[in-house]
Design an enzyme around this catalytic site. Structure first.
Site, short mmCIF file in Angstrom:
data_model
loop_
_atom_site.label_atom_id
_atom_site.label_comp_id
_atom_site.label_asym_id
_atom_site.label_seq_id
_atom_site.Cartn_x
_atom_site.Cartn_y
_atom_site.Cartn_z
N ASN A 208 29.19 60.41 23.79
CA ASN A 208 30.54 61.68 23.39
C ASN A 208 31.10 60.94 24.46
O ASN A 208 31.05 60.35 26.04
CB ASN A 208 29.74 62.33 23.28
CG ASN A 208 29.57 62.96 24.76
OD1 ASN A 208 29.64 63.22 26.41
ND2 ASN A 208 27.98 63.28 24.74
N ALA A 274 26.76 69.57 30.89
CA ALA A 274 26.40 68.34 30.63
C ALA A 274 26.79 68.40 28.48
O ALA A 274 26.14 70.10 28.22
CB ALA A 274 25.71 67.73 30.88
N LYS A 288 17.75 43.94 20.67
CA LYS A 288 19.28 43.64 19.85
C LYS A 288 18.72 43.91 18.69
O LYS A 288 18.14 42.80 18.47
CB LYS A 288 20.02 43.18 20.53
CG LYS A 288 21.28 43.07 19.93
CD LYS A 288 22.56 41.70 20.74
CE LYS A 288 23.73 42.48 20.74
NZ LYS A 288 24.45 40.79 20.23
N ASP A 305 16.86 71.10 24.02
CA ASP A 305 17.52 71.61 24.61
C ASP A 305 17.25 72.08 25.97
O ASP A 305 16.70 72.98 25.99
CB ASP A 305 18.01 73.12 23.32
CG ASP A 305 18.92 73.98 24.14
OD1 ASP A 305 18.96 73.64 24.98
OD2 ASP A 305 20.01 74.22 23.23
N ILE A 306 18.14 71.35 27.32
CA ILE A 306 17.13 71.72 27.96
C ILE A 306 17.55 72.81 28.61
O ILE A 306 16.59 74.05 29.40
CB ILE A 306 18.01 70.49 29.31
CG1 ILE A 306 18.35 69.18 28.62
CG2 ILE A 306 17.72 71.03 30.89
CD1 ILE A 306 19.09 68.01 29.23
N PHE A 323 27.85 75.87 28.82
CA PHE A 323 28.43 75.95 28.45
C PHE A 323 29.13 75.53 26.91
O PHE A 323 27.71 75.58 26.08
CB PHE A 323 29.48 73.96 29.07
CG PHE A 323 30.51 74.38 30.39
CD1 PHE A 323 29.73 74.99 31.35
CD2 PHE A 323 30.86 74.98 29.83
CE1 PHE A 323 30.15 74.82 32.59
CE2 PHE A 323 31.98 74.82 31.10
CZ PHE A 323 31.49 74.70 31.97
N LYS A 337 25.41 81.93 21.68
CA LYS A 337 24.07 81.08 22.58
C LYS A 337 24.18 81.96 24.20
O LYS A 337 23.15 81.70 24.75
CB LYS A 337 25.52 80.11 22.96
CG LYS A 337 25.85 79.08 22.53
CD LYS A 337 27.11 77.44 22.37
CE LYS A 337 25.93 77.12 20.91
NZ LYS A 337 26.83 75.66 20.39
N1 CTP Z 1 23.17 71.62 25.93
C1 CTP Z 1 21.38 71.20 26.67
N2 CTP Z 1 20.62 70.29 25.96
C2 CTP Z 1 20.67 70.16 24.60
C3 CTP Z 1 21.69 70.64 23.98
C4 CTP Z 1 22.82 71.69 25.42
O1 CTP Z 1 21.08 71.54 27.83
N3 CTP Z 1 20.14 69.26 23.99
C5 CTP Z 1 23.41 72.64 26.84
C6 CTP Z 1 24.92 71.73 27.11
O2 CTP Z 1 25.29 71.75 28.57
C7 CTP Z 1 25.75 72.94 27.18
C8 CTP Z 1 25.07 74.24 26.00
O3 CTP Z 1 24.00 74.02 25.87
O4 CTP Z 1 25.69 74.18 28.35
C9 CTP Z 1 25.77 73.91 24.63
O5 CTP Z 1 25.74 73.45 24.17
P1 CTP Z 1 26.74 72.82 22.84
O6 CTP Z 1 26.17 71.71 22.69
O7 CTP Z 1 27.76 73.99 22.84
O8 CTP Z 1 25.31 74.06 22.44
P2 CTP Z 1 24.70 73.11 21.37
O9 CTP Z 1 23.36 74.37 21.24
O10 CTP Z 1 24.30 72.03 21.03
O11 CTP Z 1 24.63 73.72 19.55
P3 CTP Z 1 26.20 73.32 18.59
O12 CTP Z 1 25.61 71.51 18.66
O13 CTP Z 1 25.29 73.41 16.88
O14 CTP Z 1 26.89 74.46 19.09
#
Ligand code: CTP
Length: 401
Positions: A208, A274, A288, A305-306, A323, A337
């Site tokens: 991304n 992140a 590849k 989801d960390i 974030f 969230k």
């Molecule tokens: N985050 C994380 N691990 C993941 C995805 C997200 O730790 N696999 C953390 C990001 O670093 C951020 C927060 O979760 O602090 C929110 O991330 P975001 O992408 O906005 O939310 P998602 O939980 O991924 O939900 P969605 O994409 O449906 O909005």
């Protein structure tokens, strides 16, 4: 060594005499103080007293010819690290809420983007008036720190709420905000930054556009306060040589999860800025993938989801900041969230705001808390945004401690 520059704004209320003690307390503690007073304020306190106490010329008239440039309101806003308006009359609060700039103080405030404190002082009826309450709630939601007035004997010879907080309380509020009393040198933080790359094959990945800038700025703002920072970063062009920051480069969400899991135990503060991939290719090819005329389908599986996983194991005293990047239903999603990820603060980036988001050096965020109304910051550089976020982290830590 000077602790910092404080701009003191005085408006026309009887409590202005107490602000003289505040100036003294600030100067005594090592702050440089410059004062802007409205014409009405100077009915209550004299320029000579102010100038003697602050050791700077008094700023009161927008168009006074001095040796300083004409854009005084701009130079004052650049000079100050924080500002306090004490006393803040109902009129001055209403002007700030409405964006009125008709004298030096209100003009300065419109240009001001640093921490702003206001100490209301007025008759109880004026304080409780729906208009004043609406204005206070509005400016508070924009990030202004309101130092609540106290109950007691008022200048209008009645008993009630509206008496300006005592100078010692005003001083403590600013000083502990800028220099949190938590021993920051004994704190450790874990910060994540940047994008993750999820391998498709030996040479390709799904990634991304995150530049990592926000996370690096947060790591630096924490380190500036003396916090030991473990920065776990996805691929970025950024480097960091701060002695208090240890950078661990990672690529994928899984690597980031492992690096964070190893470091989270020791962290007092965890900031997950992140842009972690939510999905990764389920079967990345070891070699590849060769081109063919066939449609290529990638099967994706969810990543860990960390934030959610680590915050679910939160220890007492640990503070987790997440974030959220949203395009619609921003406020509701950010609040959700906060709950679903067991975070203490969520920093909402709205992609609808110009100047916010990926690949730009500015940001416009709103910070959501568990027990406080959200705080919307103006468009600021990522460095300034990070400093605000870190100040709020320190304030929240104090409350948790
Ligand atoms: N985050 C994380 N691990 C993941 C995805 C997200 O730790 N696999 C953390 C990001 O670093 C951020 C927060 O979760 O602090 C929110 O991330 P975001 O992408 O906005 O939310 P998602 O939980 O991924 O939900 P969605 O994409 O449906 O909005």
């Amino acid at each position: 060594m000077a602790k910092g520059n404080i701009l003191v704004g005085i408006t026309g209320g009887i409590a202005a005499y107490k602000t003289l003690s505040l100036i003294r307390l600030l100067v005594k503690a090592g702050y440089e103080v410059k004062v802007v007073a409205t014409q009405h304020a100077l009915e209550f306190v004299t320029p000579l007293t102010i100038e003697t106490l602050s050791n700077h010329p008094l700023y009161s008239d927008l168009f006074t010819k001095t040796e300083e440039p004409h854009t005084k309101h701009i130079s004052l806003h650049q000079w100050a690290d924080a500002a306090i308006i004490a006393p803040a009359t109902a009129n001055c609060i209403a002007k700030l809420a409405a964006g009125i700039a008709d004298d030096l103080l209100s003009t300065t405030l419109l240009a001001f983007r640093k921490p702003l404190f206001m100490a209301p002082s007025m008759n109880e009826n004026m304080y409780l008036h729906f208009s004043t309450q609406k204005n206070l709630a509005f400016i508070q939601a924009q990030g202004v720190h309101i130092i609540e007035p106290e109950e007691g004997f008022l200048a209008c010879r009645t008993q009630g709420k509206g008496r300006m907080a005592e100078p010692e309380r005003l001083f403590e509020t600013i000083d502990s905000f800028l220099y949190p009393k938590v021993a920051t040198h004994s704190l450790t933080a874990l910060v994540t930054a940047g994008p993750t790359y999820e391998a498709v094959d030996a040479v390709r990945f799904i990634g991304n556009r995150s530049s990592g800038k926000m996370g690096f700025c947060i790591a630096e703002a924490l380190a500036e306060k003396g916090v030991e920072v473990q920065l776990v970063s996805g691929a970025t062009n950024l480097t960091c040589s701060h002695p208090h920051i240890n950078v661990t480069p990672v690529e994928s969400a899984e690597e980031m999860f492992r690096a964070c899991s190893e470091r989270v135990e020791d962290a007092d503060i965890v900031v997950m800025s992140a842009a972690v991939a939510d999905y990764r290719p389920a079967h990345p090819a070891a070699n590849k993938i060769k081109k063919s005329q066939e449609t290529l389908r990638l099967e994706l599986e969810p990543t860990t989801d960390i934030l959610k996983t680590l915050a679910a194991r939160k220890k007492p005293g640990q503070l987790f900041v997440g974030f959220a990047l949203e395009t619609d239903n921003e406020e509701a999603n950010a609040m959700h969230k906060l709950e679903s990820k067991n975070a203490d603060m969520i920093v909402l980036n709205s992609l609808q705001d110009e100047g916010a988001g990926f690949q730009v050096s500015t940001n416009k965020v709103t910070i959501f808390f568990r027990e406080r109304p959200p705080m919307a910051l103006p468009l600021l550089s990522k460095k300034e945004t990070a400093e605000h976020i870190v100040n709020e982290i320190m304030n929240n830590l104090k409350k948790k401690a």
